[in-house]
Design a protein around this motif. Structure first.
Motif, PDB file in Angstrom:
ATOM      1  N   LYS A  19       4.229  -4.350   9.304  1.00  8.99           N
ATOM      2  CA  LYS A  19       3.388  -3.594   8.773  1.00  8.99           C
ATOM      3  C   LYS A  19       2.235  -3.010   9.682  1.00  8.99           C
ATOM      4  CE  LYS A  19       0.862  -4.323   5.172  1.00  8.99           C
ATOM      5  NZ  LYS A  19       0.594  -5.015   3.747  1.00  8.99           N
ATOM      6  N   GLN A  22       0.051   2.685  10.686  1.00  7.89           N
ATOM      7  CA  GLN A  22      -0.014   3.560   9.507  1.00  7.89           C
ATOM      8  C   GLN A  22       1.491   4.174   9.713  1.00  7.89           C
ATOM      9  OE1 GLN A  22      -2.733   5.293   7.459  1.00  7.89           O
ATOM     10  NE2 GLN A  22      -0.716   5.769   6.483  1.00  7.89           N
ATOM     11  N   TRP A  25       4.121   1.916   8.367  1.00  6.01           N
ATOM     12  CA  TRP A  25       4.179   1.318   6.936  1.00  6.01           C
ATOM     13  C   TRP A  25       5.034   1.914   6.172  1.00  6.01           C
ATOM     14  CZ3 TRP A  25       3.480   2.806   1.990  1.00  6.01           C
ATOM     15  CH2 TRP A  25       3.126   1.843   1.096  1.00  6.01           C
ATOM     16  N   LYS A  81       3.363   3.777  -3.198  1.00  3.02           N
ATOM     17  CA  LYS A  81       2.752   4.818  -2.118  1.00  3.02           C
ATOM     18  C   LYS A  81       1.825   5.681  -2.467  1.00  3.02           C
ATOM     19  CE  LYS A  81       7.535   4.085  -0.074  1.00  3.02           C
ATOM     20  NZ  LYS A  81       8.528   4.612  -0.145  1.00  3.02           N
ATOM     21  N   TRP A  82       0.869   6.017  -1.494  1.00  2.00           N
ATOM     22  CA  TRP A  82      -0.142   7.018  -1.786  1.00  2.00           C
ATOM     23  C   TRP A  82       0.663   8.177  -1.721  1.00  2.00           C
ATOM     24  CZ3 TRP A  82      -2.740   5.158   3.512  1.00  2.00           C
ATOM     25  CH2 TRP A  82      -3.415   4.010   2.980  1.00  2.00           C
ATOM     26  N   GLU A  83       1.745   8.538  -1.001  1.00  2.33           N
ATOM     27  CA  GLU A  83       2.501   9.550  -0.893  1.00  2.33           C
ATOM     28  C   GLU A  83       3.137  10.036  -2.124  1.00  2.33           C
ATOM     29  OE1 GLU A  83       2.479   7.136   1.128  1.00  2.33           O
ATOM     30  OE2 GLU A  83       1.878   7.757   3.252  1.00  2.33           O
ATOM     31  N   LYS A  92      -7.356   3.197  -6.651  1.00  2.00           N
ATOM     32  CA  LYS A  92      -7.278   1.798  -7.092  1.00  2.00           C
ATOM     33  C   LYS A  92      -8.552   1.266  -7.410  1.00  2.00           C
ATOM     34  CE  LYS A  92      -6.684  -0.040  -2.434  1.00  2.00           C
ATOM     35  NZ  LYS A  92      -5.971  -0.647  -1.494  1.00  2.00           N
ATOM     36  N   ARG A 132      -4.134 -11.947   1.862  1.00  2.00           N
ATOM     37  CA  ARG A 132      -4.661 -11.497   3.112  1.00  2.00           C
ATOM     38  C   ARG A 132      -5.560 -12.780   3.563  1.00  2.00           C
ATOM     39  NH1 ARG A 132      -1.483  -8.169   2.563  1.00  2.00           N
ATOM     40  NH2 ARG A 132      -1.656  -5.905   2.392  1.00  2.00           N
ATOM     41  N   ARG A 134      -8.208 -12.566   5.131  1.00  2.00           N
ATOM     42  CA  ARG A 134      -9.895 -12.311   4.561  1.00  2.00           C
ATOM     43  C   ARG A 134      -9.942 -12.188   3.126  1.00  2.00           C
ATOM     44  NH1 ARG A 134      -7.227  -7.906   6.670  1.00  2.00           N
ATOM     45  NH2 ARG A 134      -7.285  -6.133   5.393  1.00  2.00           N
ATOM     46  N   LYS A 137      -6.117 -10.520  -2.822  1.00  2.00           N
ATOM     47  CA  LYS A 137      -6.827  -9.362  -3.756  1.00  2.00           C
ATOM     48  C   LYS A 137      -5.645  -8.652  -4.696  1.00  2.00           C
ATOM     49  CE  LYS A 137      -6.758  -6.051  -0.151  1.00  2.00           C
ATOM     50  NZ  LYS A 137      -7.245  -5.034   0.769  1.00  2.00           N
ATOM     51  N   SER A 180      -7.984   5.432   7.523  1.00  2.47           N
ATOM     52  CA  SER A 180      -7.000   4.460   8.014  1.00  2.47           C
ATOM     53  C   SER A 180      -6.622   5.026   9.347  1.00  2.47           C
ATOM     54  CB  SER A 180      -5.992   3.978   7.234  1.00  2.47           C
ATOM     55  OG  SER A 180      -5.282   5.140   6.630  1.00  2.47           O
TER      56      SER A 180
HETATM   57  P1  M7G Z   1      -3.326  -2.327   2.389  1.00  2.00           P
HETATM   58  O1  M7G Z   1      -2.215  -3.174   2.547  1.00  2.00           O
HETATM   59  O2  M7G Z   1      -3.523  -1.603   1.075  1.00  2.00           O
HETATM   60  O3  M7G Z   1      -4.631  -3.105   2.447  1.00  2.00           O
HETATM   61  O4  M7G Z   1      -3.556  -1.126   3.596  1.00  2.00           O
HETATM   62  P2  M7G Z   1      -5.389  -4.269   3.525  1.00  2.00           P
HETATM   63  O5  M7G Z   1      -6.240  -3.273   4.413  1.00  2.00           O
HETATM   64  O6  M7G Z   1      -6.118  -5.207   3.082  1.00  2.00           O
HETATM   65  O7  M7G Z   1      -4.172  -4.669   4.421  1.00  2.00           O
HETATM   66  C1  M7G Z   1      -3.298  -1.656   4.947  1.00  2.00           C
HETATM   67  C2  M7G Z   1      -2.761  -0.573   5.656  1.00  2.00           C
HETATM   68  O8  M7G Z   1      -1.298  -0.198   5.186  1.00  2.00           O
HETATM   69  C3  M7G Z   1      -3.502   0.916   5.635  1.00  2.00           C
HETATM   70  O9  M7G Z   1      -4.405   1.102   6.426  1.00  2.00           O
HETATM   71  C4  M7G Z   1      -2.367   1.771   5.787  1.00  2.00           C
HETATM   72  O10 M7G Z   1      -2.410   1.912   7.286  1.00  2.00           O
HETATM   73  C5  M7G Z   1      -1.203   0.907   5.489  1.00  2.00           C
HETATM   74  N1  M7G Z   1      -0.956   1.608   3.980  1.00  2.00           N
HETATM   75  C6  M7G Z   1      -0.969   1.073   2.858  1.00  2.00           C
HETATM   76  N2  M7G Z   1      -0.654   1.668   1.698  1.00  2.00           N
HETATM   77  C7  M7G Z   1      -0.734   1.085   0.503  1.00  2.00           C
HETATM   78  C8  M7G Z   1      -0.064   2.876   2.155  1.00  2.00           C
HETATM   79  C9  M7G Z   1       0.592   3.782   1.528  1.00  2.00           C
HETATM   80  O11 M7G Z   1       0.767   3.904   0.281  1.00  2.00           O
HETATM   81  N3  M7G Z   1       1.060   4.790   2.332  1.00  2.00           N
HETATM   82  C10 M7G Z   1       0.774   4.779   3.657  1.00  2.00           C
HETATM   83  N4  M7G Z   1       1.131   5.775   4.488  1.00  2.00           N
HETATM   84  N5  M7G Z   1       0.053   3.760   4.381  1.00  2.00           N
HETATM   85  C11 M7G Z   1      -0.265   2.708   3.585  1.00  2.00           C
END
Ligand code: M7G
Length: 180
Positions: A19, A22, A25, A81-83, A92, A132, A134, A137, A180
């Motif tokens: 991961k 982007q 991911w 997924k956001w998509e 969220k 995480r 940091r 959550k 992002s």
């Molecule tokens: P996170 O895991 O939600 O939080 O997102 P974090 O910042 O505490 O680790 C981390 C990164 O994963 C984001 O900046 C995106 O690059 C990617 N990412 C996370 N989510 C949930 C998505 C998603 O639903 N779609 C896409 N394309 N990327 C995501």
């Protein structure tokens, strides 16, 4: 006799190693099991969440393979997924937890979800637990972010459920994509 939920739910797991950006991911995101009864929920909860959390709590310090991991529990047919078309216009609510209250908060969140305890719970897509460095959550993903009243109501109910005293923030997935 089995006790069915109003919705079917799916546990998902993501592995941090791939991961990194982007672009990649989601490539390691896997749906694990779908369940619709309290009996199935408990066996999956014990298998998926408890084993992972006990590894996490017993590693000193937790290794890289744990940090960055995500466990999701989403309504069946909604991808975390956001998509996903259902999630796309949503957002969220997020809360940070110390290790001491992480597991009980996750369990109580899941029980409230599958037991449909939230008023206006139809706007809920699911919940995610992010491990995480940091700060661990939990987020509650909702749809229709434009419906401000429903979003505020969900956030308020969730805070009350967990007795969370800090301010919580709502992040729109669209904005998250842009940032992002
Ligand atoms: P996170 O895991 O939600 O939080 O997102 P974090 O910042 O505490 O680790 C981390 C990164 O994963 C984001 O900046 C995106 O690059 C990617 N990412 C996370 N989510 C949930 C998505 C998603 O639903 N779609 C896409 N394309 N990327 C995501």
């Amino acid at each position: 006799p089995s006790h069915s939920f109003q919705n079917s739910w799916t546990f998902w797991f993501d592995n941090p190693s791939s991961k990194s950006s982007q672009a990649t991911w989601g490539s390691s995101l896997r749906s694990l099991y779908t369940f619709a009864t309290i009996e199935e929920f408990w066996s999956l909860y014990l298998g998926v969440t408890c084993i992972f959390l006990s590894l996490y709590n017993n590693m000193h310090p937790p290794t890289k393979c744990v940090h960055g991991a995500d466990i999701y529990c989403f309504k069946d047919k909604i991808d975390p997924k956001w998509e996903d078309p259902v999630c796309a216009n949503g957002g969220k609510w997020t809360m940070m937890f110390p290790k001491a209250t992480l597991e009980s908060s996750w369990l109580n969140t899941l029980l409230a979800l599958v037991g449909e305890q939230f008023e206006q719970g139809d706007v809920i897509c699911g919940a995610v637990l992010n491990f995480r460095t940091r700060g661990d959550k939990i987020s509650l993903w909702t749809k229709n972010a434009a419906n401000k009243d429903a979003q505020l109501s969900i956030g308020k109910q969730w805070k009350e459920l967990l007795g969370y005293t800090e301010t919580i923030g709502f992040i729109f997935h669209v904005r998250g994509c842009k940032d992002s």
